[in-house]
Design a protein around this motif. Sequence first.
Motif, short mmCIF file in Angstrom:
data_model
loop_
_atom_site.label_atom_id
_atom_site.label_comp_id
_atom_site.label_asym_id
_atom_site.label_seq_id
_atom_site.Cartn_x
_atom_site.Cartn_y
_atom_site.Cartn_z
N ARG A 66 0.85 -1.19 0.00
CA ARG A 66 0.00 0.00 0.00
C ARG A 66 0.89 1.24 0.00
NH1 ARG A 66 -2.61 -1.09 4.51
NH2 ARG A 66 -2.21 0.71 5.80
N LEU A 67 0.38 2.30 -0.59
CA LEU A 67 1.12 3.56 -0.61
C LEU A 67 0.30 4.65 0.06
CD1 LEU A 67 2.31 3.66 -4.33
CD2 LEU A 67 3.48 2.66 -2.40
N LEU A 78 0.41 12.68 -2.70
CA LEU A 78 0.66 11.88 -3.90
C LEU A 78 -0.44 12.13 -4.92
CD1 LEU A 78 1.67 8.27 -3.04
CD2 LEU A 78 3.02 10.07 -3.99
N CYS A 79 -0.11 11.87 -6.20
CA CYS A 79 -1.13 11.99 -7.24
C CYS A 79 -1.28 10.63 -7.92
CB CYS A 79 -0.72 13.06 -8.24
SG CYS A 79 0.67 12.59 -9.24
N SER A 80 -2.04 10.61 -8.99
CA SER A 80 -2.29 9.34 -9.69
C SER A 80 -0.99 8.69 -10.15
CB SER A 80 -3.19 9.61 -10.89
OG SER A 80 -2.69 10.66 -11.67
N LYS A 81 -0.04 9.52 -10.59
CA LYS A 81 1.22 8.96 -11.08
C LYS A 81 1.98 8.27 -9.95
CE LYS A 81 1.31 13.10 -12.56
NZ LYS A 81 1.68 14.46 -12.95
N PHE A 83 0.67 6.91 -7.22
CA PHE A 83 0.01 5.64 -6.90
C PHE A 83 0.37 4.58 -7.93
CE2 PHE A 83 -3.25 8.21 -4.52
CZ PHE A 83 -2.94 7.68 -3.28
N ALA A 84 0.44 4.99 -9.20
CA ALA A 84 0.68 4.02 -10.26
C ALA A 84 2.08 3.43 -10.20
CB ALA A 84 0.43 4.66 -11.62
N LEU A 86 3.18 1.84 -7.94
CA LEU A 86 3.02 0.52 -7.34
C LEU A 86 2.74 -0.52 -8.41
CD1 LEU A 86 2.76 -1.29 -4.91
CD2 LEU A 86 0.45 -0.49 -4.57
N TRP A 644 -3.34 1.30 -15.03
CA TRP A 644 -4.03 2.18 -14.08
C TRP A 644 -4.14 3.58 -14.64
CZ3 TRP A 644 -2.02 1.22 -8.41
CH2 TRP A 644 -2.38 -0.08 -8.03
N LEU A 645 -3.07 4.03 -15.28
CA LEU A 645 -3.10 5.38 -15.85
C LEU A 645 -3.78 5.39 -17.21
CD1 LEU A 645 0.46 6.65 -14.91
CD2 LEU A 645 -1.69 7.11 -13.78
N PHE B 23 -7.85 13.97 -8.74
CA PHE B 23 -7.05 13.14 -7.84
C PHE B 23 -7.87 12.68 -6.64
CE2 PHE B 23 -2.86 15.25 -9.34
CZ PHE B 23 -2.94 14.50 -10.50
N ILE B 26 -9.46 9.52 -7.70
CA ILE B 26 -8.42 8.50 -7.82
C ILE B 26 -8.04 7.99 -6.42
CG2 ILE B 26 -5.99 8.21 -8.41
CD1 ILE B 26 -6.68 10.24 -10.75
N ALA B 27 -7.86 8.91 -5.48
CA ALA B 27 -7.49 8.52 -4.13
C ALA B 27 -8.60 7.69 -3.50
CB ALA B 27 -7.22 9.75 -3.28
N TYR B 30 -8.59 4.23 -4.99
CA TYR B 30 -7.42 3.49 -4.50
C TYR B 30 -7.66 3.01 -3.08
CZ TYR B 30 -2.66 2.25 -3.34
OH TYR B 30 -1.55 1.56 -2.94
N LYS B 34 -8.38 -0.45 -4.23
CA LYS B 34 -6.96 -0.70 -4.53
C LYS B 34 -6.67 -0.63 -6.01
CE LYS B 34 -5.09 -1.21 -0.54
NZ LYS B 34 -6.05 -0.25 -0.02
N GLU B 35 -7.34 0.22 -6.70
CA GLU B 35 -6.98 0.47 -8.09
C GLU B 35 -7.33 1.91 -8.41
OE1 GLU B 35 -10.05 -1.00 -11.07
OE2 GLU B 35 -10.13 -2.53 -9.55
N ILE B 36 -6.86 2.37 -9.55
CA ILE B 36 -7.12 3.74 -9.94
C ILE B 36 -8.18 3.72 -11.02
CG2 ILE B 36 -6.11 5.72 -11.10
CD1 ILE B 36 -3.52 5.13 -9.76
N GLY B 37 -9.35 4.22 -10.72
CA GLY B 37 -10.40 4.26 -11.72
C GLY B 37 -11.40 5.32 -11.35
N PHE B 131 -5.74 14.01 -0.33
CA PHE B 131 -4.96 14.06 -1.56
C PHE B 131 -5.36 15.21 -2.46
CE2 PHE B 131 -4.15 9.84 -0.04
CZ PHE B 131 -2.81 9.70 -0.28
#
Lengths: 737, 156
Positions: A66-67, A78-81, A83-84, A86, A644-645, B23, B26-27, B30, B34-37, B131
Motif C-alpha cells: 500500500r502507498l 501523492l497523485c495518480s502517477k 500511486f501508479a 506501485l 491504471w493510468l 485526484f 483516484i485517491a 485506490y 486498490k486500483e485507480i479508476g 490528496f
Amino acid sequence: MSVKFLCPYCDQEFVTKMVLGDHIKSAHSDIIESAKESIGYTFCDACNQVPYCGIKVYVKDGRIIRLDSWENYPNSPLCSKGFATLQRQYHPQRLGYPLKRTTPKSLPDPRFVRISWEEAYNTIVSKMKEIREKYGPEAVLFYCGDPKEMRPAVSRLATVFGSPNFGTESSTCFRAAALASQLMFGLIVLGNPPTRDTKTVLIWGTNPAWSRPFDMPKLFDAKEKGAMFIVIDTRRTPVADKLADLHLQPRPGTDDALALGMMNVIIERKLYDKEFVENWTYGFEALEEYVKGFTPEKVEEITWVPSDKIVAAAELFATNKPGTLMAGVSTLTHTTNAVQTVRAILTLVALTGNFDIPGGVTVPTYPLPFRSHDMGDPDFIMEKKKIEMKNKRVDKDYFPVWAEIVHEQIQVNLLPEYVREGKIKMAILFGANVTIWPQFQEYQEALKNMEFVVAVDYFYRPWTHNYVDIVLPAATNYERFEPFIWFGRKIYVRKPVVKPYLEAKTDWQIVFDLAVRLGYVEEFWGGDTKKGLDFILQKAGVTIDEIPIPDGKVIPPPGPEEYKKYEKGLLRKDGKPGFPTPTGKVEIWSTILEKYGYDPLPVYKEPEESPRSKPDLAQRYPLILITGSRVPMYTHSKWRELSWLRDLMPYPVVNINPEDAEKRGIREGDLVMVENAHGKIRVHAHITYLVPPGVVDVSHGWAMIPEAHVNLLIPRVFDPISGFPTYKAVLCEVYKA
Amino acid sequence: MKTNTAEQKVLLYDPTRCTGCLFCQIACSYQHFKEIGLEKANLHIIFDDKTGEFEAIYCHHCDEPLCVAACPNEAAVKDEITGLVKINPIRCIGCKTCTVTCPLSAPWFNAERRVAVKCDFCDGDPKCAKFCSPQAIRVALRKEAWEFNRKRYLGV
C-alpha cells in the motif's frame, strides 16, 4: 468423522479452530511478527526532477502492499502517477535481466537474449576502450533521460572517461530558459510562487494545477489575501479559470511580442523602476528605442490579444508591486525564438524592479552548495575538467552560446548530424526515449548507425531499444537509495524498501561498476555509491548516515535571508556589488550574444511556421498546432505501460474548439487526421473550450501508438541560440478520418 | 453519546479552488478498491467545460438520511455516535433503492460486489481531502459547511 485442524507451521493437530489460533499465537509468535506490516519512505520518481513527492510505503513479506503520502514532507500529497508506481513495481513486463542483441542492427528484429551482468559489463567496457582507441574518448555520448536521478554519476563517468559529450533531455526542456536567464542575470532565475508580501502574480505559460499541484495551495492562499493574478496562456487552463483577474491568450509563439508590447506601455508611461534601471541594467536606451515599434495596437495585430488587456496587464504588473513571476520553462522555449522570448519576459521583471525584493522574484541567499538543475555539484561532476575539454564538444560549432554558458551538458538535439559527421560512435543511454525529438525516425536511424549503443531502463521500449545492442534493467525508487534530495536547506534521504526485482541494479551502481571495470577505482570510491554521495554531502557537513528517515535534516544557514543581494555583493563570486554577468549588470543588451553575432536585444521573431510568416501555407493548414502540454495523469511520455493510468486516458486526443469542430463536421470522440507539411497522424477528437478557436492541442508521448505520434508533425527546425525544437508553433489541418 | 450534528465532521467542497485534476476520485478508488479508476469512486467531480462551473457529488452524511429510511433490509444505518451513514455490505441485498432515493445519488451500485457502495468517510480520515492539493475538498464541521453553502447557493 471429526474434522481436524492442522497447524501450518508445525503440523500439530487440533480439534477446534480456536485452540489452533491460541497455539499459533503462543508457539509461533515470531512468524506472526515478521508477517506484520513495516513502513518505509521513498520519494517518487514518476515526474522528476523537481517534485520528489514523498511516498510512505507499507511493506509486508518483502512486498509493497500500500502507498500513502509522506507526512510533514514539503511536496505531497501523492497523485495518480505516484500511486501508479506501485503497479510499475510489480508489472510483468518489467526488465529483469541484461539483454543482448543477436542480430545485426540493420535487421528490424533484434532477437534479444538474456546474458549475465558479467558478460554485459565486459562487452560494454571492451567496446568503450575500443572506441576510445580508434576515435578518442569524445566519440562516446553519455545521455540521461528520465527519471533524472542518475545524472551526476553518469556525468562524472563521462568526465573521467575523457568525454565532454554528456547530454540530457534538458536539451528540450528546462535548459534554454535557464540559459536565457543566465545571459541576463548571470543566475538561473525563473520566478517563484508568491509569498506573503506578493501583490501581483504573473503566471506566464504554465499550468501548475496539472504540473505542480503542490504549488496550488500557495496560489489560492495568495488570491484569498488579495493578490492580483495575470495569467498569460493560450489555453483556458484551470489556473486561468480559477485565479486570473486578467487572462491574456496570445497566439502560440508570440509571447515575445506580447512582452515587448507590455514593455512599450511601461516605458511610454514611465512606470518602470528608474533607480533599478539606471543603476543595475545594461542596454536600456537601446531597448527603449526598440520597443517604440510595439504599440499595443500593433501587438494586438500580432498576438490576437486585445490592446486594452495588454495595457491593463502592463500597468498592473508595473504599479501593483511587489510582483512575482511564474514562467513555464518549456512552453516559452518551444519556438524558433526560444531564448529571446524568455529574455523578453525576464526583462519585464528587471524593468519593474521586482528582482530580489520581498514578495518579488528572488534567489535564495544561502542555498545549499548543490545545484538542482543537474542534481549534483560542480566538483562531483568535475566541471573544471569539462571546461578544459570544451574544444571536444560536438555542439560547439552549432550552438556556441550554449557551449560557452552551459558547461555541464551538450545540446543533443542534433544527434543525427553528429552521427552523420562521424563525431559520435557509441552511446550509453539511461532512460532514453528517442521519440521525444521531432521527426524521431532520424534519431532511430542515428542509433542504428552508431557502432555500439547501451540502454538502461525499467521496461523494454521497442521504439528506442530496437536500435540498441545491450539493454540493462534498472531498479526503481523503491529499490535504491541514491541520490539524496533537498528542499531549501533541508536534506532528505531514503532507504531501499524492497529488494531489486530479479537482477535489476540501481543506475548509480551500474555507472560505478562500469567505472571500476574501466580502471577508475579511486575516482569512484571502489564502486561504493554511498561514499560518492558522502563526497557531495561533505560540502554541507553531513554524511548520508547522519540524516534521519523520515525527518530529514536542516542545515542551519550562516545568516538570515537577505534581499537586494546585488547591492551587498552577495551574488558575485568576487564579492563586488552587481550581477555575475560580463558587465556586472542585468544585461538587457547581452554582450555574450553580441560576441557570437546574435541579436543582443530580446527581439521579436515570428515563428518559422505561422499565419504571419507563411501565409500561403496557412491557407492550406489554417490551424496552429501546440503539443507537449501536461495532463494530470501522465508526465510526458512516461508510464504508458501502466493500465491504471491508461484507464484514465486511454488514447491520445486532439483538443479542438467547438467552433473549429463544427466547421469540419467533427463530433466528440471521432477519429480525425491531423495533417501538415511534415506528416499526418490519426487521433481521437476531444471537443473542448480549453483551446481557443484556431488552435489545436495534440497529446504527446504516445510512442506505443505509432500512427498517433505527434512528433511526426514537428519539423526539425531549431532555435539558433539554444537549439530548441519548435513543438509549440506549427501549422496543421484537422479533418475526419 | 450522541454527537451534536453541528459539530460533526463532514466534507466541504469549494468549487473556486477545484482545478479538475480528479485526484480525489483516484485517491478514493485506490482506498476502497486498490486500483485507480474514476468510476469506482464515492465522490464525483462534474464540470462544464464552457462555463468553467464545477460541482461535486458526495455524501453529506445527512441528519435524516433518505437512504436509511428507504433501505428495506436495514443495511444502510446512521451511526448514533459518529453520525456517519454507512451501508453494511453483508445486509445489503442490492435492490438499489438507496441509489434512487438519495437526492444526490451518493450511494451507487457496484456490479462486481452486487451491493450498494457509498462514502464511509474513510473512518475519519477522508482520502479525497487528504490528496486534494489545492484543498478544494476538505474536512469541515457541519456548521461551517452550512454557512459556506448558504453563502454559495443563497448568497446570504
